[in-house]
Scaffold this motif. Structure first.
Motif, PDB file in Angstrom:
ATOM      1  N   THR A 188       0.848  -1.192   0.000  1.00  0.00           N
ATOM      2  CA  THR A 188       0.000   0.000   0.000  1.00  0.00           C
ATOM      3  C   THR A 188       0.879   1.236   0.000  1.00  0.00           C
ATOM      4  O   THR A 188       1.878   1.301   0.721  1.00  0.00           O
ATOM      5  CB  THR A 188      -0.927   0.007   1.225  1.00  0.00           C
ATOM      6  OG1 THR A 188      -1.768  -1.150   1.188  1.00  0.00           O
ATOM      7  CG2 THR A 188      -1.785   1.261   1.250  1.00  0.00           C
ATOM      8  N   THR A 243      -3.799   4.746  -1.635  1.00  0.00           N
ATOM      9  CA  THR A 243      -4.949   5.145  -0.828  1.00  0.00           C
ATOM     10  C   THR A 243      -5.722   6.270  -1.511  1.00  0.00           C
ATOM     11  O   THR A 243      -5.169   7.060  -2.283  1.00  0.00           O
ATOM     12  CB  THR A 243      -4.518   5.595   0.572  1.00  0.00           C
ATOM     13  OG1 THR A 243      -3.587   6.680   0.456  1.00  0.00           O
ATOM     14  CG2 THR A 243      -3.849   4.450   1.341  1.00  0.00           C
ATOM     15  N   THR A 272      -1.748  -0.757  -3.893  1.00  0.00           N
ATOM     16  CA  THR A 272      -2.955   0.006  -3.565  1.00  0.00           C
ATOM     17  C   THR A 272      -2.548   1.416  -3.148  1.00  0.00           C
ATOM     18  O   THR A 272      -1.847   1.602  -2.150  1.00  0.00           O
ATOM     19  CB  THR A 272      -3.754  -0.662  -2.439  1.00  0.00           C
ATOM     20  OG1 THR A 272      -4.141  -1.978  -2.846  1.00  0.00           O
ATOM     21  CG2 THR A 272      -4.995   0.148  -2.103  1.00  0.00           C
TER      22      THR A 272
END
Length: 222
Positions: A115, A183, A181
């Motif tokens: 992330t 955010t 990913t």
């Protein structure tokens, strides 16, 4: 005629040309043989018996020559072309992002995830090949082993990046998938605090404050 010839398969005294493919890795091999004539002379093309071809690159030619005792008779040459197979190693030994971590890398683990904050609009990956002959692409672009890729744009949410290792043989491939990913952007526009007011609530956007008749300036902050 030759009576024997090492390094070749299916030797026959009537067959004078051979091709030998050696493993991709290994040292030099030595060609040797004997002649059928009791008094025939054994010699080698260019006087060399050793052959050590480079993997996946051309051939090294060697040969056994049998010369009969009769000076009027012709000699016979048994030609052997040595080549070496291509390496078939397509895995990576490491894969590192420019920030953060993919966790412990293993050449046999093909999927990774991480992330990144919304502030990171792009990412680079540095792959390392398991073998010096392995070529690598990151997101479709060629990258040298041990060097960083170009910047790869990250959309908010899920992003999939493919890293492909290709072996020297050109057909053996290993694909690693990195899921990144990014955010989503912050959408909260509420205040958390506000000085000078009484009964502050983030859902209340208008206030009236009555100050004493005497006094200096006040400072609003939040």
């Amino acid at each position: 005629n030759a009576a024997s010839l090492t390094q070749v398969t299916g030797f026959s005294s009537s067959k004078t040309t051979y091709s030998v493919s050696l493993p991709a890795s290994g040292g030099a091999v030595t060609l040797s043989g004997t002649c059928a004539g009791t008094f025939a002379t054994v010699s080698y093309v260019s006087g060399t018996q050793s052959a050590n071809p480079t993997a996946c690159v051309g051939t090294v030619n060697r040969g056994l020559i049998c010369t009969p005792q009769d000076p009027g008779a012709s000699s016979k040459t048994y030609a052997v072309a040595f080549s070496r197979a291509c390496f078939a190693i397509s895995t990576l030994s490491n894969l590192v992002p420019d920030a953060g971590s993919l966790g412990t890398f293993s050449s046999g683990t093909l999927t990774y995830s991480m992330t990144r904050p919304y502030s990171d609009g792009s990412i680079t990956l540095t792959p390392s090949g398991s073998h010096s002959t392995t070529t690598i692409t990151v997101d479709g672009a060629a990258v040298a082993s041990g060097s960083a890729s170009g910047q790869i744009a990250l959309n908010p949410g899920s992003n999939s990046i493919s890293v492909v290792g290709t072996a020297q043989d050109g057909t053996t491939k290993t694909t690693y998938t990195v899921s990144v990913t990014r955010t989503l952007p912050e959408t909260n526009n509420n205040a958390a605090s506000l000085t000078q007011v009484t009964g502050f609530s983030s859902s209340k956007t208008t206030y009236s404050v009555s100050l004493p008749a005497a006094g200096g300036a006040v400072t609003l902050s939040g």
